[in-house]
Design a protein around this motif. Sequence first.
Motif, mmCIF file in Angstrom:
data_model
loop_
_atom_site.group_PDB
_atom_site.id
_atom_site.type_symbol
_atom_site.label_atom_id
_atom_site.label_comp_id
_atom_site.label_asym_id
_atom_site.label_seq_id
_atom_site.Cartn_x
_atom_site.Cartn_y
_atom_site.Cartn_z
ATOM 1 N N MET A 214 0.838 -1.197 0.000
ATOM 2 C CA MET A 214 0.000 0.000 0.000
ATOM 3 C C MET A 214 0.874 1.248 0.000
ATOM 4 O O MET A 214 0.610 2.205 -0.710
ATOM 5 C CB MET A 214 -0.905 -0.027 1.230
ATOM 6 N N GLU A 215 1.945 1.223 0.800
ATOM 7 C CA GLU A 215 2.871 2.351 0.868
ATOM 8 C C GLU A 215 3.565 2.573 -0.482
ATOM 9 O O GLU A 215 3.731 3.706 -0.927
ATOM 10 C CB GLU A 215 3.908 2.094 1.958
ATOM 11 N N ALA A 216 3.945 1.492 -1.153
ATOM 12 C CA ALA A 216 4.574 1.599 -2.470
ATOM 13 C C ALA A 216 3.599 2.183 -3.484
ATOM 14 O O ALA A 216 3.974 3.012 -4.325
ATOM 15 C CB ALA A 216 5.059 0.225 -2.924
ATOM 16 N N ALA A 217 2.352 1.788 -3.409
ATOM 17 C CA ALA A 217 1.341 2.318 -4.326
ATOM 18 C C ALA A 217 1.130 3.814 -4.091
ATOM 19 O O ALA A 217 1.000 4.596 -5.037
ATOM 20 C CB ALA A 217 0.030 1.552 -4.159
ATOM 21 N N VAL A 218 1.104 4.228 -2.829
ATOM 22 C CA VAL A 218 0.943 5.645 -2.497
ATOM 23 C C VAL A 218 2.147 6.439 -3.005
ATOM 24 O O VAL A 218 1.996 7.528 -3.569
ATOM 25 C CB VAL A 218 0.743 5.829 -0.973
ATOM 26 N N ASN A 219 3.343 5.898 -2.838
ATOM 27 C CA ASN A 219 4.548 6.573 -3.324
ATOM 28 C C ASN A 219 4.525 6.716 -4.843
ATOM 29 O O ASN A 219 4.886 7.761 -5.392
ATOM 30 C CB ASN A 219 5.811 5.838 -2.882
ATOM 31 N N ARG A 220 4.112 5.662 -5.530
ATOM 32 C CA ARG A 220 4.007 5.736 -7.002
ATOM 33 C C ARG A 220 2.991 6.790 -7.413
ATOM 34 O O ARG A 220 3.208 7.554 -8.359
ATOM 35 C CB ARG A 220 3.621 4.369 -7.578
ATOM 36 N N GLN A 221 1.883 6.835 -6.687
ATOM 37 C CA GLN A 221 0.837 7.820 -6.994
ATOM 38 C C GLN A 221 1.358 9.237 -6.766
ATOM 39 O O GLN A 221 1.086 10.137 -7.561
ATOM 40 C CB GLN A 221 -0.409 7.551 -6.144
ATOM 41 N N ARG A 222 2.111 9.461 -5.702
ATOM 42 C CA ARG A 222 2.688 10.782 -5.434
ATOM 43 C C ARG A 222 3.647 11.194 -6.553
ATOM 44 O O ARG A 222 3.628 12.337 -7.009
ATOM 45 C CB ARG A 222 3.435 10.774 -4.103
ATOM 46 N N LYS A 223 4.492 10.265 -6.966
ATOM 47 C CA LYS A 223 5.433 10.556 -8.054
ATOM 48 C C LYS A 223 4.676 10.890 -9.335
ATOM 49 O O LYS A 223 5.040 11.834 -10.054
ATOM 50 C CB LYS A 223 6.368 9.359 -8.295
ATOM 51 N N GLU A 224 3.647 10.144 -9.625
ATOM 52 C CA GLU A 224 2.855 10.388 -10.832
ATOM 53 C C GLU A 224 2.159 11.749 -10.734
ATOM 54 O O GLU A 224 2.097 12.502 -11.708
ATOM 55 C CB GLU A 224 1.826 9.265 -11.029
ATOM 56 N N THR A 225 1.654 12.079 -9.559
ATOM 57 C CA THR A 225 1.001 13.378 -9.361
ATOM 58 C C THR A 225 1.991 14.510 -9.563
ATOM 59 O O THR A 225 1.686 15.504 -10.239
ATOM 60 C CB THR A 225 0.381 13.449 -7.951
ATOM 61 N N ARG A 226 3.202 14.366 -9.012
ATOM 62 C CA ARG A 226 4.241 15.390 -9.209
ATOM 63 C C ARG A 226 4.590 15.541 -10.688
ATOM 64 O O ARG A 226 4.726 16.654 -11.192
ATOM 65 C CB ARG A 226 5.502 15.039 -8.410
ATOM 66 N N ARG A 227 4.726 14.416 -11.375
ATOM 67 C CA ARG A 227 5.058 14.451 -12.801
ATOM 68 C C ARG A 227 3.957 15.144 -13.610
ATOM 69 O O ARG A 227 4.233 15.979 -14.470
ATOM 70 C CB ARG A 227 5.259 13.023 -13.316
ATOM 71 N N MET A 228 2.711 14.829 -13.286
ATOM 72 C CA MET A 228 1.587 15.435 -14.006
ATOM 73 C C MET A 228 1.491 16.934 -13.728
ATOM 74 O O MET A 228 1.209 17.716 -14.624
ATOM 75 C CB MET A 228 0.281 14.732 -13.627
ATOM 76 N N LYS A 229 1.753 17.345 -12.469
ATOM 77 C CA LYS A 229 1.729 18.774 -12.140
ATOM 78 C C LYS A 229 2.824 19.521 -12.898
ATOM 79 O O LYS A 229 2.609 20.630 -13.386
ATOM 80 C CB LYS A 229 1.883 18.985 -10.638
ATOM 81 N N LYS A 230 3.992 18.889 -12.980
ATOM 82 C CA LYS A 230 5.104 19.502 -13.717
ATOM 83 C C LYS A 230 4.743 19.647 -15.202
ATOM 84 O O LYS A 230 4.983 20.693 -15.811
ATOM 85 C CB LYS A 230 6.356 18.642 -13.562
ATOM 86 N N LEU A 231 4.136 18.617 -15.777
ATOM 87 C CA LEU A 231 3.700 18.695 -17.174
ATOM 88 C C LEU A 231 2.649 19.776 -17.368
ATOM 89 O O LEU A 231 2.666 20.513 -18.361
ATOM 90 C CB LEU A 231 3.134 17.346 -17.634
ATOM 91 N N LEU A 232 1.738 19.890 -16.405
ATOM 92 C CA LEU A 232 0.698 20.917 -16.489
ATOM 93 C C LEU A 232 1.312 22.309 -16.455
ATOM 94 O O LEU A 232 0.943 23.178 -17.253
ATOM 95 C CB LEU A 232 -0.298 20.746 -15.340
ATOM 96 N N ARG A 233 2.268 22.559 -15.549
ATOM 97 C CA ARG A 233 2.937 23.872 -15.484
ATOM 98 C C ARG A 233 3.653 24.178 -16.800
ATOM 99 O O ARG A 233 3.610 25.297 -17.300
ATOM 100 C CB ARG A 233 3.912 23.913 -14.315
ATOM 101 N N SER A 234 4.296 23.172 -17.353
ATOM 102 C CA SER A 234 4.999 23.357 -18.609
ATOM 103 C C SER A 234 4.027 23.701 -19.738
ATOM 104 O O SER A 234 4.280 24.598 -20.543
ATOM 105 C CB SER A 234 5.775 22.078 -18.941
ATOM 106 N N ALA A 235 2.910 23.001 -19.779
ATOM 107 C CA ALA A 235 1.906 23.270 -20.813
ATOM 108 C C ALA A 235 1.299 24.658 -20.640
ATOM 109 O O ALA A 235 1.069 25.380 -21.618
ATOM 110 C CB ALA A 235 0.814 22.204 -20.773
ATOM 111 N N GLN A 236 1.059 25.065 -19.393
ATOM 112 C CA GLN A 236 0.512 26.397 -19.140
ATOM 113 C C GLN A 236 1.498 27.480 -19.572
ATOM 114 O O GLN A 236 1.101 28.494 -20.152
ATOM 115 C CB GLN A 236 0.163 26.550 -17.657
ATOM 116 N N ALA A 237 2.771 27.274 -19.307
ATOM 117 C CA ALA A 237 3.789 28.247 -19.717
ATOM 118 C C ALA A 237 3.852 28.350 -21.233
ATOM 119 O O ALA A 237 3.934 29.450 -21.791
ATOM 120 C CB ALA A 237 5.154 27.856 -19.152
#
Length: 111
Positions: free
Chosen positions: A5-28
């Motif tokens: 469960m902890e590994a799944a949460v960590n993967r989800q956090r990493k994916e969320t960070r990656r998606m936020k970074k992509l969103l900021r890049s697209a907005q810029a």
Amino acid sequence: MAMSMEAAVNRQRKETRRMKKLLRSAQAALRDKAKEREMRKRKKQSMLGEQAAKDKMVADFMLFIEAIQKNDTETAGKFDEGEMKNTILSMMIGGGGHNGGFAADDGGNGA
């Protein structure tokens, strides 16, 4: 199971960070495109204004020439040569370094 469960949460956090970074890049990128579009829009309006001024100058001059040909001194007398000279001069020296858009060529001397 807790480890999984902890590994799944960590993967989800990493994916969320990656998606936020992509969103900021697209907005810029979108902001940059919007700025570029506005700049091009202003440049087009400026060029259209310059062309309208040239077209008016040519039309006025043609009226003057026609009046001379018809010996219409009243119409020819209304023509302001000084204004015409000033208009031509401002078109040649103005316009942000591209010869005011007045010349048909690039302003070179043909060499």
